[in-house]
Design a protein around this motif. Structure first.
Motif, mmCIF file in Angstrom:
data_model
loop_
_atom_site.group_PDB
_atom_site.id
_atom_site.type_symbol
_atom_site.label_atom_id
_atom_site.label_comp_id
_atom_site.label_asym_id
_atom_site.label_seq_id
_atom_site.Cartn_x
_atom_site.Cartn_y
_atom_site.Cartn_z
ATOM 1 N N TYR A 5 0.791 -1.145 -0.003
ATOM 2 C CA TYR A 5 -0.162 -0.073 -0.017
ATOM 3 C C TYR A 5 0.970 1.273 0.006
ATOM 4 O O TYR A 5 0.639 2.199 -0.726
ATOM 5 C CB TYR A 5 -1.063 -0.133 1.306
ATOM 6 N N ILE A 6 1.976 1.251 0.897
ATOM 7 C CA ILE A 6 2.868 2.286 0.989
ATOM 8 C C ILE A 6 3.624 2.553 -0.403
ATOM 9 O O ILE A 6 3.628 3.775 -0.997
ATOM 10 C CB ILE A 6 3.831 2.232 1.932
ATOM 11 N N GLN A 7 3.943 1.335 -1.263
ATOM 12 C CA GLN A 7 4.418 1.609 -2.350
ATOM 13 C C GLN A 7 3.646 2.389 -3.325
ATOM 14 O O GLN A 7 4.081 3.165 -4.418
ATOM 15 C CB GLN A 7 5.093 0.233 -2.872
ATOM 16 N N LYS A 8 2.353 1.913 -3.476
ATOM 17 C CA LYS A 8 1.202 2.314 -4.356
ATOM 18 C C LYS A 8 1.057 3.796 -4.218
ATOM 19 O O LYS A 8 0.954 4.632 -4.997
ATOM 20 C CB LYS A 8 0.026 1.590 -4.418
ATOM 21 N N VAL A 9 1.107 4.264 -2.667
ATOM 22 C CA VAL A 9 1.049 5.610 -2.523
ATOM 23 C C VAL A 9 2.055 6.278 -2.972
ATOM 24 O O VAL A 9 2.038 7.430 -3.673
ATOM 25 C CB VAL A 9 0.623 5.802 -1.124
ATOM 26 N N PHE A 10 3.451 5.764 -2.749
ATOM 27 C CA PHE A 10 4.606 6.672 -3.411
ATOM 28 C C PHE A 10 4.689 6.731 -4.675
ATOM 29 O O PHE A 10 4.988 7.658 -5.199
ATOM 30 C CB PHE A 10 5.669 5.771 -2.737
ATOM 31 N N ILE A 11 4.205 5.760 -5.424
ATOM 32 C CA ILE A 11 4.162 5.696 -6.925
ATOM 33 C C ILE A 11 3.199 6.943 -7.645
ATOM 34 O O ILE A 11 3.451 7.501 -8.363
ATOM 35 C CB ILE A 11 3.911 4.400 -7.591
ATOM 36 N N VAL A 12 2.045 6.796 -6.797
ATOM 37 C CA VAL A 12 1.001 7.762 -7.144
ATOM 38 C C VAL A 12 1.399 9.060 -6.813
ATOM 39 O O VAL A 12 1.188 10.136 -7.725
ATOM 40 C CB VAL A 12 -0.436 7.461 -6.422
ATOM 41 N N MET A 13 2.076 9.512 -5.880
ATOM 42 C CA MET A 13 2.888 10.649 -5.399
ATOM 43 C C MET A 13 3.766 11.160 -6.402
ATOM 44 O O MET A 13 3.839 12.371 -6.985
ATOM 45 C CB MET A 13 3.251 10.611 -4.024
ATOM 46 N N ALA A 14 4.605 10.344 -6.715
ATOM 47 C CA ALA A 14 5.717 10.689 -7.609
ATOM 48 C C ALA A 14 5.232 10.819 -9.005
ATOM 49 O O ALA A 14 5.498 11.803 -9.793
ATOM 50 C CB ALA A 14 6.518 9.075 -7.831
ATOM 51 N N LEU A 15 4.082 10.255 -9.610
ATOM 52 C CA LEU A 15 3.539 10.269 -10.721
ATOM 53 C C LEU A 15 2.654 11.892 -10.802
ATOM 54 O O LEU A 15 2.969 12.584 -11.768
ATOM 55 C CB LEU A 15 2.177 9.498 -11.174
ATOM 56 N N LEU A 16 2.063 12.219 -9.690
ATOM 57 C CA LEU A 16 1.473 13.554 -9.503
ATOM 58 C C LEU A 16 2.332 14.450 -9.527
ATOM 59 O O LEU A 16 2.357 15.795 -10.109
ATOM 60 C CB LEU A 16 0.558 13.565 -8.135
ATOM 61 N N MET A 17 3.449 14.296 -8.842
ATOM 62 C CA MET A 17 4.615 15.404 -8.904
ATOM 63 C C MET A 17 5.247 15.471 -10.190
ATOM 64 O O MET A 17 5.555 16.731 -10.520
ATOM 65 C CB MET A 17 5.695 14.971 -7.645
#
Length: 83
Positions: A5-17
């Motif tokens: 879950y943390i990895q998915k959140v990190f990936i989504v945040m990186a994509l948004l940034m």
């Protein structure tokens, strides 16, 4: 499970940034293009006014009817002729 879950959140945040940075770069480029177009138009207008001034001063056509005691009016008339 929690780690995934943390990895998915990190990936989504990186994509948004990344998307935000790319869009910001695009906006900066658009504004730079607008500025250069404005500067180009201003330079062209200055050349036209300069040509008009030289022509008017050489022929004396404008100065016969209205003396250059009103320089702003003189510049307006010259600029209007080359619009």
């Amino acid at each position: 499970m929690k780690e995934r879950y943390i990895q998915k959140v990190f990936i989504v945040m990186a994509l948004l940034m990344s998307a935000t940075i790319l869009y910001g770069g695009y906006q900066v480029r658009q504004e730079a293009d607008k500025k250069s177009e404005y500067e180009k138009a201003a330079r062209l207008k200055a050349v036209n006014v300069s040509m008009s001034l030289c022509e008017e001063l050489e022929t004396g056509r404008y100065t016969e009817g209205l003396k250059i005691q009103d320089p702003l009016q003189f510049l307006r008339v010259c600029a209007e002729e080359y619009r």
